[in-house]
Motif scaffolding. Sequence first.
Motif, PDB file in Angstrom:
ATOM      1  N   GLY A   1       5.569 -16.135  42.883  1.00 52.15           N
ATOM      2  CA  GLY A   1       4.497 -17.122  43.650  1.00 52.15           C
ATOM      3  C   GLY A   1       5.249 -18.105  44.504  1.00 52.15           C
ATOM      4  O   GLY A   1       6.437 -18.416  44.594  1.00 52.15           O
ATOM      5  N   TYR A   2       4.371 -18.852  45.384  1.00 53.60           N
ATOM      6  CA  TYR A   2       5.004 -19.666  46.371  1.00 53.60           C
ATOM      7  C   TYR A   2       4.373 -21.291  45.907  1.00 53.60           C
ATOM      8  O   TYR A   2       3.245 -21.459  45.738  1.00 53.60           O
ATOM      9  CB  TYR A   2       4.546 -19.520  47.648  1.00 53.60           C
ATOM     10  N   SER A   3       5.415 -22.208  45.961  1.00 59.32           N
ATOM     11  CA  SER A   3       5.145 -23.461  45.579  1.00 59.32           C
ATOM     12  C   SER A   3       4.209 -23.791  46.518  1.00 59.32           C
ATOM     13  O   SER A   3       4.103 -23.589  47.632  1.00 59.32           O
ATOM     14  CB  SER A   3       6.367 -24.063  45.236  1.00 59.32           C
ATOM     15  N   LEU A   4       3.265 -24.833  46.129  1.00 61.97           N
ATOM     16  CA  LEU A   4       2.360 -25.550  46.968  1.00 61.97           C
ATOM     17  C   LEU A   4       1.071 -24.652  47.028  1.00 61.97           C
ATOM     18  O   LEU A   4      -0.128 -25.331  47.403  1.00 61.97           O
ATOM     19  CB  LEU A   4       2.602 -26.060  48.282  1.00 61.97           C
ATOM     20  N   TYR A   5       1.110 -23.517  46.689  1.00 64.73           N
ATOM     21  CA  TYR A   5       0.076 -22.467  47.023  1.00 64.73           C
ATOM     22  C   TYR A   5      -0.267 -21.506  45.733  1.00 64.73           C
ATOM     23  O   TYR A   5      -1.518 -21.447  45.471  1.00 64.73           O
ATOM     24  CB  TYR A   5       0.371 -21.633  48.075  1.00 64.73           C
TER      25      TYR A   5
ATOM     26  N   GLU B   1       8.946 -13.154  63.468  1.00 72.27           N
ATOM     27  CA  GLU B   1       7.878 -12.472  62.551  1.00 72.27           C
ATOM     28  C   GLU B   1       7.000 -13.742  61.879  1.00 72.27           C
ATOM     29  O   GLU B   1       7.153 -14.892  62.439  1.00 72.27           O
ATOM     30  CB  GLU B   1       8.842 -12.208  61.272  1.00 72.27           C
ATOM     31  N   THR B   2       6.010 -13.108  61.359  1.00 74.28           N
ATOM     32  CA  THR B   2       4.999 -13.964  60.709  1.00 74.28           C
ATOM     33  C   THR B   2       5.546 -15.011  59.795  1.00 74.28           C
ATOM     34  O   THR B   2       6.614 -14.522  58.946  1.00 74.28           O
ATOM     35  CB  THR B   2       3.868 -13.280  60.112  1.00 74.28           C
ATOM     36  N   ALA B   3       4.972 -16.311  59.700  1.00 71.37           N
ATOM     37  CA  ALA B   3       5.512 -17.245  58.780  1.00 71.37           C
ATOM     38  C   ALA B   3       4.761 -16.917  57.503  1.00 71.37           C
ATOM     39  O   ALA B   3       5.209 -17.564  56.539  1.00 71.37           O
ATOM     40  CB  ALA B   3       5.014 -18.694  59.207  1.00 71.37           C
ATOM     41  N   GLY B   4       3.606 -16.049  57.442  1.00 72.35           N
ATOM     42  CA  GLY B   4       3.035 -15.915  56.275  1.00 72.35           C
ATOM     43  C   GLY B   4       1.902 -16.794  55.999  1.00 72.35           C
ATOM     44  O   GLY B   4       2.103 -17.607  56.619  1.00 72.35           O
ATOM     45  N   PRO B   5       1.330 -16.506  55.033  1.00 75.60           N
ATOM     46  CA  PRO B   5       0.404 -17.629  54.527  1.00 75.60           C
ATOM     47  C   PRO B   5       0.752 -18.904  53.749  1.00 75.60           C
ATOM     48  O   PRO B   5      -0.212 -19.443  53.395  1.00 75.60           O
ATOM     49  CB  PRO B   5      -0.749 -16.793  53.378  1.00 75.60           C
ATOM     50  N   TYR B   6       2.030 -18.642  53.345  1.00 74.50           N
ATOM     51  CA  TYR B   6       2.313 -20.007  52.534  1.00 74.50           C
ATOM     52  C   TYR B   6       3.607 -20.658  53.178  1.00 74.50           C
ATOM     53  O   TYR B   6       4.558 -21.118  52.580  1.00 74.50           O
ATOM     54  CB  TYR B   6       2.796 -19.418  51.127  1.00 74.50           C
ATOM     55  N   PRO B   7       3.265 -21.053  54.340  1.00 72.33           N
ATOM     56  CA  PRO B   7       4.475 -21.845  55.178  1.00 72.33           C
ATOM     57  C   PRO B   7       4.885 -23.058  54.594  1.00 72.33           C
ATOM     58  O   PRO B   7       6.066 -23.748  54.537  1.00 72.33           O
ATOM     59  CB  PRO B   7       4.153 -21.587  56.670  1.00 72.33           C
ATOM     60  N   GLY B   8       3.730 -24.090  54.285  1.00 70.21           N
ATOM     61  CA  GLY B   8       4.148 -25.197  53.917  1.00 70.21           C
ATOM     62  C   GLY B   8       4.421 -26.071  55.214  1.00 70.21           C
ATOM     63  O   GLY B   8       4.873 -27.167  54.854  1.00 70.21           O
ATOM     64  N   ASP B   9       4.127 -25.592  56.356  1.00 69.65           N
ATOM     65  CA  ASP B   9       4.720 -26.459  57.425  1.00 69.65           C
ATOM     66  C   ASP B   9       3.395 -27.205  58.289  1.00 69.65           C
ATOM     67  O   ASP B   9       3.430 -27.640  59.205  1.00 69.65           O
ATOM     68  CB  ASP B   9       5.472 -25.716  58.586  1.00 69.65           C
ATOM     69  N   GLY B  10       2.430 -27.192  57.623  1.00 66.61           N
ATOM     70  CA  GLY B  10       1.243 -27.746  58.300  1.00 66.61           C
ATOM     71  C   GLY B  10       0.283 -26.848  58.865  1.00 66.61           C
ATOM     72  O   GLY B  10      -0.768 -27.211  59.455  1.00 66.61           O
ATOM     73  N   SER B  11       0.924 -25.531  59.118  1.00 66.80           N
ATOM     74  CA  SER B  11      -0.163 -24.567  60.057  1.00 66.80           C
ATOM     75  C   SER B  11      -0.987 -24.003  59.207  1.00 66.80           C
ATOM     76  O   SER B  11      -1.864 -23.406  59.706  1.00 66.80           O
ATOM     77  CB  SER B  11       0.783 -23.714  60.566  1.00 66.80           C
ATOM     78  N   ASN B  12      -0.906 -24.063  57.742  1.00 67.32           N
ATOM     79  CA  ASN B  12      -1.949 -23.457  56.834  1.00 67.32           C
ATOM     80  C   ASN B  12      -1.974 -24.203  55.497  1.00 67.32           C
ATOM     81  O   ASN B  12      -1.467 -24.061  54.643  1.00 67.32           O
ATOM     82  CB  ASN B  12      -1.392 -21.887  56.586  1.00 67.32           C
ATOM     83  N   GLY B  13      -2.620 -25.486  55.815  1.00 70.92           N
ATOM     84  CA  GLY B  13      -2.571 -26.386  54.464  1.00 70.92           C
ATOM     85  C   GLY B  13      -1.706 -27.377  54.414  1.00 70.92           C
ATOM     86  O   GLY B  13      -1.274 -28.146  55.317  1.00 70.92           O
ATOM     87  N   PRO B  14      -0.945 -27.645  53.686  1.00 74.24           N
ATOM     88  CA  PRO B  14      -0.019 -28.748  53.138  1.00 74.24           C
ATOM     89  C   PRO B  14       1.290 -28.579  54.031  1.00 74.24           C
ATOM     90  O   PRO B  14       1.515 -27.561  54.741  1.00 74.24           O
ATOM     91  CB  PRO B  14       0.583 -28.505  51.742  1.00 74.24           C
TER      92      PRO B  14
END
Length: 325
Positions: free
Chosen positions: A166-170, A93-106
């Motif tokens: 909400g998602y932390s970091l985002y 599945e998608t990791a979504g827009p808030y993964p926090g794994d470096g693939s989308n921001g932090p």
Amino acid sequence: MGTPPPHAATPTLPPTYEGRALPRPDEEVVDQGLRFDVDTLLSRRRMLAFLGIGSATLGLAACGAGPGSSAASTSSSAASSAAAGTGSEIPEETAGPYPGDGSNGPNVLEESGIVRSDIRSSFGEMSGTAEGVPMTLELSIADLANGGIPFEGVAVYVWHCTREGGYSLYSDGITDQNYLRGVQVADASGTVRFTSVFPACYDGRWPHIHFEVYPDQAGITDSANVIATSQVALPQDVCATVYAEEGYEASVSNLSGVSLSGDNVFGDDGGASQLATVTGNVRSGYTVTLPVRIDTTTTPTGGGTGGDGAPSGAPGGGNPGGPPR
């Protein structure tokens, strides 16, 4: 008086085995020939199928293996191994827009302290604790490429939204938090456990938990090393109970507007292999469990930061500072 006539001799019946005459009456049962052995095997299979007993046990009996024999022991081990690997690979599945794994921001996976079991509080230079109904998440990872044995040593990264959605970091107001994110390394049984809080249902998505699986702890800092990306679906009845609690008010109406069959992640099969088993209550907390079967011989097709929807007040995928979507 004359001599009485002798009694008629009682006819001798041919020897039988399981109601069938032996083709070689002078020989032992095991020496009746191939055709007789095959008929015996088929007859037993029909009976065991009627009783609901597997044919593997029959095969051992036909070969003359006793309960204490090595063959019986081998069968038991094989059955246990097969049970561990029962089922198909968990969907990518998608990791979504808030993964926090470096693939989308932090990239929180580069931070010291990310390997932890209790993910309710922020760590490192960040501070704060997420509130909500207590939840323990247990994922049991199986290695399908090796017969479904426990996938000991893999690192599992878990993240999910707050009780407010909400998602932390985002998300607005919690970009300075990194709670509800953590990594655990699978033990000898392939299990990882996290202490957290029950996530919300935000607009447009079924209640869920994200996770990524990495080959080992050393590889978690680079999302390119991921061997599986998927999501855990939470049962509707438990969600409805939790969302009646303080702090989850927005989730009540959000849950009424979504369904597993209509979800853009779980909708293809209704979350058949991703719907968790949940036990517990709102007072002592819930335990969420899910078997996760991974086949490393297949190419991961999940990941990415799109297709997951966005909770209200959170930036969209692909642009950490972009508008909600």
